[in-house]
Every structure is written in structure tokens, then in C-alpha cells.
Design an enzyme around this catalytic site. Structure first.
Site, short mmCIF file in Angstrom:
data_model
loop_
_atom_site.label_atom_id
_atom_site.label_comp_id
_atom_site.label_asym_id
_atom_site.label_seq_id
_atom_site.Cartn_x
_atom_site.Cartn_y
_atom_site.Cartn_z
N SER A 41 0.83 -1.20 0.00
CA SER A 41 0.00 0.00 0.00
C SER A 41 0.87 1.25 0.00
O SER A 41 1.38 1.62 -1.03
CB SER A 41 -1.02 0.04 1.13
N HIS B 191 4.47 13.71 6.87
CA HIS B 191 4.37 15.17 6.76
C HIS B 191 5.07 15.72 8.00
O HIS B 191 4.76 15.30 9.12
CB HIS B 191 2.90 15.63 6.74
N CYS C 137 -1.42 -4.11 3.51
CA CYS C 137 -2.58 -4.93 3.16
C CYS C 137 -2.53 -6.32 3.78
O CYS C 137 -3.50 -7.06 3.71
CB CYS C 137 -2.71 -5.03 1.64
#
Length: 122
Positions: free
Chosen positions: A63, A68, A83
Site C-alpha cells: 500500500s 508530513h 494490506c
């Protein structure tokens, strides 16, 4: 079968580390290696101008891994979705060591793929 998503916030981090793409690249490399993840392409990085932070994204066969950073607040937000099951990772220890974090919060969310089947009435 189910996946797991980790939502990680670290505070009190070294602002210089949060603004340094190479430091964040080392963090991603360590996560990918130690959790046996499989990037489908090199991670992409965007360094905001001035005192801004960094956004990073690595697409994985499993995935994605994203971050950030907010140097002005001494914080980083990380998101890892896999996943398939993966072992636990020492988010707290690693972020304290690499970014000098003084507070790390980790939330792990199970992501089932099939809807729950209601129990049959007897």
C-alpha cells in the site's frame, strides 16, 4: 484476511531533522527494510520553502508509507498502511533516536476487507 494501518505522531522533534530529506529518507529505508516492505517506485519528496517541512510518499506493493513534517511545531505525522499483517515496529524508540522526539503516539487500526457477517438467529 485483514490489513493494518499505523497512524503515528511524534512531537518535540529536532526541527532540523524534520526539514532534512536525507534524515527522513533514512527513516523510510529503515521502516521498509525492517518490515520487509516492497516499494514499487522510489519515494517522492517535497521540501517546502523557507522554514517549511517535508512531505514524503512511498508507494508499496503492500500500500503506502507517507509522512508530513512540521519543523515549526517540532512534529511529524506518519501513515503506514499494509494490506497484510506485519510485525510490530518500535516507532517510539526509532523516532526518539532518529528525530529526538520526546513524545510518540501510535494508533494501529485493523482494516478488515470483508464485511462482518451477522450471526444467524436460532
Amino acid at each position: 484476511m485483514h490489513g493494518r494501518e499505523w497512524l503515528v505522531e511524534a512531537h518535540g522533534c529536532d526541527p532540523a531533522a524534520l526539514a532534512d530529506v536525507e534524515t527522513l529518507r533514512r527513516l523510510f529505508d529503515r521502516i521498509v527494510r525492517e518490515l520487509s516492505l516492497h516499494p514499487v517506485a522510489p519515494a517522492q519528496w517535497h521540501r517546502f520553502p523557507g522554514p517549511g517541512g517535508v512531505t514524503g510518499l512511498c508507494m508499496l506493493a503492500e500500500s503506502h508509507l507517507a509522512c508530513h513534517t512540521f519543523p515549526e511545531h517540532g512534529s511529524i505525522c506518519l501513515n503506514l498502511f499494509c494490506c497484510r499483517p506485519r510485525p510490530e515496529w518500535d516507532w517510539d524508540g526509532e523516532l526518539r533516536a532518529l528525530l529526538n522526539a520526546d513524545q510518540v503516539t501510535v494508533r494501529a487500526v485493523e482494516r478488515p476487507y470483508a464485511a462482518a457477517v451477522p450471526a444467524l438467529a436460532e
